[in-house]
Design an enzyme around this catalytic site. Structure first.
Site, PDB file in Angstrom:
ATOM      1  N   ALA A  33      25.656   6.646  79.402  1.00 16.39           N
ATOM      2  CA  ALA A  33      25.075   7.779  80.132  1.00 16.39           C
ATOM      3  C   ALA A  33      23.896   8.379  79.363  1.00 16.39           C
ATOM      4  CB  ALA A  33      26.141   8.831  80.367  1.00 16.39           C
ATOM      5  N   ARG A  34      23.390   7.655  78.396  1.00 18.31           N
ATOM      6  CA  ARG A  34      22.239   8.080  77.573  1.00 18.31           C
ATOM      7  C   ARG A  34      22.556   9.229  76.635  1.00 18.31           C
ATOM      8  NH1 ARG A  34      17.392   5.028  79.160  1.00 18.31           N
ATOM      9  NH2 ARG A  34      18.566   3.318  79.980  1.00 18.31           N
ATOM     10  N   LEU A  35      23.837   9.603  76.537  1.00 17.55           N
ATOM     11  CA  LEU A  35      24.195  10.641  75.564  1.00 17.55           C
ATOM     12  C   LEU A  35      24.607   9.915  74.285  1.00 17.55           C
ATOM     13  CD1 LEU A  35      26.048  13.140  77.902  1.00 17.55           C
ATOM     14  CD2 LEU A  35      23.741  13.306  76.972  1.00 17.55           C
TER      15      LEU A  35
END
Ligand SMILES: Cc1cc2nc3c(=O)[nH]c(=O)nc-3n(C[C@H](O)[C@H](O)[C@H](O)COP(=O)(O)O)c2cc1C
Length: 190
Positions: A168-170
């Site tokens: 989730a790009r985190l």
């Protein structure tokens, strides 16, 4: 708390099983005029004292390191999707350490180290071929000693950051900063 050098060694071992060139790392330096430059070099030793690579002492990178003895290293291992960033002061390896590594190199690489005036302008490839031929003749069948202008540097880490991709790009970022012998750990926003 986990030890960042142990963490590095664990990932490096995983990368060695799955990456074609796990020891390739980007070495960034800053020269006397404050200009940065980066290039790949190969990791040739790592332990709690630091990260070692070898090069020509007249090269652009070596001249930058002599003027400004700080460097950053960056690994990215696609097969395990990890990035590791290392920053620290740089010190020369001992002659004995450089000699023993040089002795493990292939004869072709040993001759190449003598023949290359690394980073200087080369008038033509014929000149390099001639230099290689002259070095071959000079050493004949004897052992090739380490050139006095070729040696190693050790990056003594003051910070090591591990980056792990998040779908989730985190992305997960964990940075270790060293004061004396103690490491402190922080999480960073992605
Ligand atoms: C994967 C890879 C590994 C390399 N390893 C080294 C190395 O260990 N030492 C070295 O001097 N150059 C190595 N090189 C070449 C350097 O990237 C660079 O071209 C050369 O050292 C000259 O850099 P400089 O002019 O900034 O000093 C490597 C290149 C690649 C692509």
């Amino acid at each position: 708390m986990p030890d960042p050098i142990e963490m590095f060694l664990g990932l490096y071992q995983q990368a060695t099983r799955s990456c074609p060139e796990p020891d390739a790392m980007v070495l960034s330096t800053v020269d006397a005029d404050g200009r940065p430059s980066g290039r790949y070099v190969l990791l040739k030793g790592v332990d709690r004292h630091g990260f070692v690579f070898y090069t020509n002492l007249g090269s652009r990178k070596a001249r930058a390191l002599m003027a400004n003895p700080y460097a950053a290293l960056c690994f990215y291992w696609p097969s395990i999707d990890k990035q590791v960033r290392i920053e620290g002061a740089v010190e020369p390896t001992s002659n004995a350490e450089a000699d023993s590594y040089f002795a493990t190199r292939s004869r072709e690489s040993q001759i190449g180290a003598w023949a290359s005036d690394q980073s200087a302008v080369l008038e033509s490839s014929t000149v390099l071929d001639e230099r290689v031929a002259a070095i071959r003749e000079r050493f004949g069948d004897g052992a090739v000693s380490r050139p006095p202008f070729w040696s190693g540097f050790r990056v003594v880490p003051t910070s090591i950051e591990f980056w792990t991709r998040d779908p989730a790009r985190l992305h997960h970022r964990e940075r270790f900063d060293r004061t004396g012998e103690q490491w402190t750990r922080s999480l960073l926003y992605p």
